[in-house]
Design a protein around this motif. Structure first.
Motif, PDB file in Angstrom:
ATOM      1  N   THR A   1      45.307  42.197  42.169  1.00 58.33           N
ATOM      2  CA  THR A   1      44.487  41.463  43.129  1.00 58.33           C
ATOM      3  C   THR A   1      43.735  40.337  42.437  1.00 58.33           C
ATOM      4  O   THR A   1      43.018  40.586  41.458  1.00 58.33           O
ATOM      5  N   PRO A   2      43.870  39.101  42.896  1.00 60.17           N
ATOM      6  CA  PRO A   2      43.104  38.002  42.305  1.00 60.17           C
ATOM      7  C   PRO A   2      41.635  38.129  42.697  1.00 60.17           C
ATOM      8  O   PRO A   2      41.312  38.491  43.824  1.00 60.17           O
ATOM      9  N   VAL A   3      40.770  37.830  41.738  1.00 64.21           N
ATOM     10  CA  VAL A   3      39.327  37.970  41.956  1.00 64.21           C
ATOM     11  C   VAL A   3      38.649  36.611  41.822  1.00 64.21           C
ATOM     12  O   VAL A   3      38.845  35.911  40.837  1.00 64.21           O
ATOM     13  N   ARG A   4      37.860  36.250  42.831  1.00 61.91           N
ATOM     14  CA  ARG A   4      37.070  35.015  42.734  1.00 61.91           C
ATOM     15  C   ARG A   4      35.937  35.222  41.730  1.00 61.91           C
ATOM     16  O   ARG A   4      35.275  36.255  41.760  1.00 61.91           O
ATOM     17  N   VAL A   5      35.718  34.231  40.866  1.00 65.27           N
ATOM     18  CA  VAL A   5      34.627  34.311  39.903  1.00 65.27           C
ATOM     19  C   VAL A   5      33.616  33.222  40.207  1.00 65.27           C
ATOM     20  O   VAL A   5      33.962  32.040  40.312  1.00 65.27           O
ATOM     21  N   ILE A   6      32.380  33.638  40.381  1.00 67.69           N
ATOM     22  CA  ILE A   6      31.269  32.696  40.556  1.00 67.69           C
ATOM     23  C   ILE A   6      30.361  32.844  39.350  1.00 67.69           C
ATOM     24  O   ILE A   6      30.003  33.960  38.960  1.00 67.69           O
ATOM     25  N   HIS A   7      30.004  31.735  38.752  1.00 71.44           N
ATOM     26  CA  HIS A   7      29.233  31.750  37.524  1.00 71.44           C
ATOM     27  C   HIS A   7      27.918  31.023  37.746  1.00 71.44           C
ATOM     28  O   HIS A   7      27.869  29.992  38.387  1.00 71.44           O
ATOM     29  N   ARG A   8      26.845  31.605  37.232  1.00 72.48           N
ATOM     30  CA  ARG A   8      25.547  30.980  37.387  1.00 72.48           C
ATOM     31  C   ARG A   8      25.155  30.272  36.103  1.00 72.48           C
ATOM     32  O   ARG A   8      25.102  30.862  35.029  1.00 72.48           O
ATOM     33  N   PHE A   9      24.888  28.976  36.234  1.00 73.57           N
ATOM     34  CA  PHE A   9      24.383  28.215  35.108  1.00 73.57           C
ATOM     35  C   PHE A   9      22.875  28.193  35.174  1.00 73.57           C
ATOM     36  O   PHE A   9      22.296  27.965  36.249  1.00 73.57           O
TER      37      PHE A   9
ATOM     38  N   MET B   1      22.361  26.760  39.203  1.00 72.70           N
ATOM     39  CA  MET B   1      23.391  26.633  40.224  1.00 72.70           C
ATOM     40  C   MET B   1      24.441  27.731  40.082  1.00 72.70           C
ATOM     41  O   MET B   1      24.810  28.098  38.967  1.00 72.70           O
ATOM     42  N   PHE B   2      24.945  28.173  41.224  1.00 74.09           N
ATOM     43  CA  PHE B   2      26.127  29.023  41.219  1.00 74.09           C
ATOM     44  C   PHE B   2      27.346  28.120  41.400  1.00 74.09           C
ATOM     45  O   PHE B   2      27.358  27.259  42.290  1.00 74.09           O
ATOM     46  N   THR B   3      28.330  28.301  40.553  1.00 74.85           N
ATOM     47  CA  THR B   3      29.539  27.479  40.615  1.00 74.85           C
ATOM     48  C   THR B   3      30.766  28.347  40.831  1.00 74.85           C
ATOM     49  O   THR B   3      30.912  29.393  40.198  1.00 74.85           O
ATOM     50  N   TYR B   4      31.635  27.921  41.734  1.00 76.05           N
ATOM     51  CA  TYR B   4      32.883  28.646  41.944  1.00 76.05           C
ATOM     52  C   TYR B   4      33.862  28.271  40.847  1.00 76.05           C
ATOM     53  O   TYR B   4      34.218  27.109  40.686  1.00 76.05           O
ATOM     54  N   ASP B   5      34.294  29.305  40.096  1.00 78.51           N
ATOM     55  CA  ASP B   5      35.137  29.078  38.917  1.00 78.51           C
ATOM     56  C   ASP B   5      36.623  29.237  39.194  1.00 78.51           C
ATOM     57  O   ASP B   5      37.442  28.941  38.327  1.00 78.51           O
ATOM     58  N   GLY B   6      36.975  29.753  40.365  1.00 82.12           N
ATOM     59  CA  GLY B   6      38.390  29.931  40.677  1.00 82.12           C
ATOM     60  C   GLY B   6      38.827  31.393  40.624  1.00 82.12           C
ATOM     61  O   GLY B   6      38.009  32.307  40.532  1.00 82.12           O
ATOM     62  N   LEU B   7      40.126  31.590  40.707  1.00 80.93           N
ATOM     63  CA  LEU B   7      40.704  32.937  40.766  1.00 80.93           C
ATOM     64  C   LEU B   7      41.076  33.451  39.380  1.00 80.93           C
ATOM     65  O   LEU B   7      41.601  32.711  38.561  1.00 80.93           O
ATOM     66  N   TYR B   8      40.780  34.715  39.158  1.00 82.86           N
ATOM     67  CA  TYR B   8      41.090  35.363  37.893  1.00 82.86           C
ATOM     68  C   TYR B   8      41.877  36.646  38.154  1.00 82.86           C
ATOM     69  O   TYR B   8      41.731  37.278  39.198  1.00 82.86           O
ATOM     70  N   ASN B   9      42.688  37.043  37.166  1.00 87.99           N
ATOM     71  CA  ASN B   9      43.313  38.356  37.189  1.00 87.99           C
ATOM     72  C   ASN B   9      42.558  39.294  36.269  1.00 87.99           C
ATOM     73  O   ASN B   9      42.149  38.908  35.170  1.00 87.99           O
TER      74      ASN B   9
END
Lengths: 169, 169
Positions: free
Chosen positions: A107-115, A124-132
């Motif tokens: 299942t691909p997982v969305r990663v959101i990263h907080r700078f 800011m929270f930034t959408y980093d894309g899909l990860y396995n």
DNA sequence: TAGACGTAGA
DNA sequence: TCTACGTCTA
């Protein structure tokens, strides 16, 4: 109810692109990127009723590690957080179990990263894309064991620009 | 920082009228009606550095009483809430002290009331207008004493329409 | 640094 | 009913 507009979404969210920025967790909920207001791991069940994770937020509350090569080591939920009230080993349940199940279910997982916003910048929270999720293991002394997950960014997505470029707004 | 646009405001807030409705506490913060995200009593200091209350939210977390005659009995903050972790008597400090000081300083207090949304209605925070604090006393057994405040609605403001009329949207 | 009548989801 | 990498003000 309220402003919530989405049920659980697996994969990319329509209209949200890599690099999109958000000020508050509630915004992640509203657009459907990550529904929990505080929780770091959003979960649902797949067509076989297997608990899976669909997104994680790395906010700095746990010692996560993000490398420039698109590899993220994410810490599970629960147990003892430095100084906080929680005590004991993390358990393989809820979000932790869901994240582990993503390995075999692919299942691909969305990663959101907080700078954290250095130099007086707004965090800011930034959408980093899909990860396995490719690996899962336990770390730490008895009484404070945590789960660790290795996530690898799925190739072919828009590049992320960290570091100095994020300082210009 | 962030969306917060106002410092502490005493009295009416420009652009906000009696009866205005809000879905979330964060909205009360943004427009300047009531800044704390969870706290029931917003405070500041007057020109003589006296701690005063500028707004209260009656959400149902404590046993407050609102009468149709424009009289509100508001419960102070802290101490033991039914079933919750807090234990002990409420103390005359922070918001509780600020609300008491409004009596002698004659500071008008904004009252926001939360309607629970019967019949599947969406719960709403409603601005009720300005009140004067006219009395303060203690209630309860030792170990669970709370402060009570009697607030009287200042005459000449737009009427509130509770009950059946709030069912139509 | 800690406290507070928060919110959504499991 | 409870938990959760929240978010504000003092």
């Amino acid at each position: 109810s309220g402003f919530t507009q989405h049920g659980p979404i697996v994969g990319n969210v329509l209209g949200i692109e890599v690099g999109d920025e958000f000020l508050y967790r509630v915004e992640l909920n509203i657009v459907g990127l990550h529904r929990p207001y505080q929780g770091g791991i959003d979960t649902t069940r797949d067509r076989y009723n297997v608990l899976i994770a669909i997104s994680v937020v790395a906010s700095g509350g746990y010692p996560d590690q993000l490398s420039r090569s698109g590899e993220l080591v994410y810490t599970g939920s629960g147990g003892k957080i430095s100084g906080k009230k929680g005590v004991g080993d993390q358990k393989l349940e809820k979000g932790n179990l869901a994240l582990k199940n993503c390995i075999r279910t692919k299942t691909p997982v969305r990663v959101i990263h907080r700078f954290n916003g250095l130099n007086g910048e707004t965090p800011m929270f930034t959408y980093d894309g899909l990860y396995n999720v490719v690996d899962c293991w336990r770390e730490g002394q008895p009484g404070s064991k945590v789960f660790k997950y290795k996530l690898q960014r799925i190739p072919g997505q828009a590049e992320l620009h960290y570091g100095s470029e994020t300082s210009h707004r």
